[in-house]
Scaffold this motif. Structure first.
Motif, PDB file in Angstrom:
ATOM      1  N   LEU A  40      44.388 -50.562 -24.572  1.00  0.00           N
ATOM      2  CA  LEU A  40      43.512 -49.397 -24.406  1.00  0.00           C
ATOM      3  C   LEU A  40      43.804 -48.594 -23.148  1.00  0.00           C
ATOM      4  O   LEU A  40      43.911 -47.368 -23.200  1.00  0.00           O
ATOM      5  N   ILE A  41      43.909 -49.257 -22.012  1.00  0.00           N
ATOM      6  CA  ILE A  41      44.145 -48.520 -20.772  1.00  0.00           C
ATOM      7  C   ILE A  41      45.472 -47.769 -20.808  1.00  0.00           C
ATOM      8  O   ILE A  41      45.515 -46.573 -20.484  1.00  0.00           O
ATOM      9  N   PRO A  42      46.591 -48.416 -21.238  1.00  0.00           N
ATOM     10  CA  PRO A  42      47.836 -47.641 -21.364  1.00  0.00           C
ATOM     11  C   PRO A  42      47.730 -46.473 -22.336  1.00  0.00           C
ATOM     12  O   PRO A  42      48.295 -45.407 -22.089  1.00  0.00           O
ATOM     13  N   ILE A  43      46.987 -46.662 -23.440  1.00  0.00           N
ATOM     14  CA  ILE A  43      46.834 -45.577 -24.414  1.00  0.00           C
ATOM     15  C   ILE A  43      46.059 -44.417 -23.804  1.00  0.00           C
ATOM     16  O   ILE A  43      46.427 -43.247 -23.979  1.00  0.00           O
ATOM     17  N   ILE A  44      44.997 -44.719 -23.072  1.00  0.00           N
ATOM     18  CA  ILE A  44      44.207 -43.662 -22.443  1.00  0.00           C
ATOM     19  C   ILE A  44      45.044 -42.906 -21.417  1.00  0.00           C
ATOM     20  O   ILE A  44      44.999 -41.670 -21.342  1.00  0.00           O
TER      21      ILE A  44
END
Length: 373
Positions: A40-44
């Motif tokens: 999630l954090i890399p995608i955001i």
């Protein structure tokens, strides 16, 4: 095209892998939460930089925002906080500051809202990306932020007992949204949706009305006559009223098919679960409002107003997936388990396919994706 498809496919695959495990707990850590930590954090971060570093040719409206920055004539057109952001970007001599701040605010308010009310953050996040992230923040940037602020405001009126402080926060957030796009004032009455309750007959009637408005001219003419009385838009588009208040794009049976499918999902959830909580009633009514506004589809003013209902997509499908996996009736009746899991897969598969089609079509000018020079 490929950056969109890769990201959408990744979210879709993670969703399907986690689907049987949404409620399987292991010392407080679910498989889903582990996937969130990894992805999630890399995608955001990727979403943020993909949005900020795009060429000004990506998105129909984006060149307009750049031209206002270059010419410096935004003061007479835009609302207070947009003007401040423009001023700061021009002071620093970098247009990307404007884009970065708008994108950051859009992401921040949406993620705060999703975190606050979702049954499952990853489910809501997936539908957030597949339904409207690229298709709107790449274009209506001011209204995109206003929508995200309104979305956060909605989280304060979903409680069973609406306290004074919750109402005041909601009111303040509506006022804040207006500083990005004044049209947010028209969303204040949405608070009254918490008083309504829909059922299957109402959905059927709404569907018939939607079909009538979508395919026949007379309902749209009535809507156009009503919309032109809204002072904010009638004054703003005084010299372009024919474009804004009348049908400027024709849509046919193929374009209506996704609307039909969404009505089916709404009808389905009413067949398996009664909405008892205020939040559940609000979500269903909010989503029905989103679908009903397709009755005026093709009228620019209606399309732009409908954007404020896009958060209902996130809320509804999170509620749908949650209901499917939490319903005691489904747990106790083996025959329904397969059907319900199929419906869960069908819902995300529909939005993934819809996402792919719109990317390929270049909806709202998002395709091809080009990095800035």
């Amino acid at each position: 095209m490929y950056p969109y498809l890769i990201l959408g496919s990744l979210l879709y695959m993670i969703f399907l892998l986690n689907l049987p495990l949404f409620y399987t707990k292991n010392n407080g850590m679910t498989h889903l939460k582990l996937m969130q930590l990894i992805f999630l954090i890399p995608i955001i971060i990727f979403l943020f930089f993909m949005t900020v570093l795009r060429s000004i040719n990506v998105g129909i409206d984006y060149p307009m925002y750049h031209s206002f920055y270059v010419n410096g004539d935004y003061g007479k057109y835009f609302d207070y906080l947009i003007i401040l952001i423009y001023d700061f970007a021009r002071q620093e001599g970098n247009f990307l500051i404007f884009t970065a701040m708008i994108t950051g605010l859009f992401l921040m308010f949406n993620l705060m809202a999703i975190k606050k009310v979702s049954y499952n953050f990853f489910v809501s996040f997936t539908f957030f990306i597949l339904s409207y992230y690229f298709f709107y923040v790449f274009n209506g940037m001011r209204q995109a932020v206003a929508i995200s602020v309104v979305f956060l405001g909605i989280t304060y009126i979903l409680k069973k007992q609406l306290k004074t402080k919750d109402f005041l926060v909601y009111l303040l957030l509506i006022i804040l949204a207006m500083q990005f796009h004044h049209s947010a004032i028209y969303m204040f009455p949405i608070i009254f949706l918490r008083l309504l309750k829909i059922n299957k007959p109402i959905v059927i009637i709404a569907f018939i009305c939607t079909v009538s408005g979508y395919f026949f001219a007379l309902p749209k003419e009535i809507v156009s006559d009503l919309l032109i009385n809204f002072n904010y838009y009638s004054q703003k588009y005084l010299n372009n009223s024919e474009f804004f208040f009348t049908v400027n794009k024709q849509k046919g049976l193929i374009e209506f098919f996704p609307v039909l499918i969404q009505y089916f999902f709404l009808y389905y959830i009413l067949s398996i679960k009664k909405a008892e909580k205020v939040s559940d009633k609000f979500i269903l009514t909010y989503y029905l409002g989103f679908l009903f506004l397709y009755s005026g589809s093709g009228i620019e003013a209606v399309d732009r107003f409908q954007f404020y209902f896009y958060p209902s997509v996130i809320l509804f499908y999170d509620y749908l997936i949650h209901s499917i996996y939490e319903s005691k009736e489904i747990e106790n009746r083996r025959s329904l388990i397969g059907i319900s899991k199929t419906m869960a897969i069908a819902s995300v598969s529909f939005w993934f396919l819809y996402f792919v089609i719109r990317v390929i079509q270049g909806t709202h000018g998002i395709n091809p994706y080009i990095l800035m020079n």
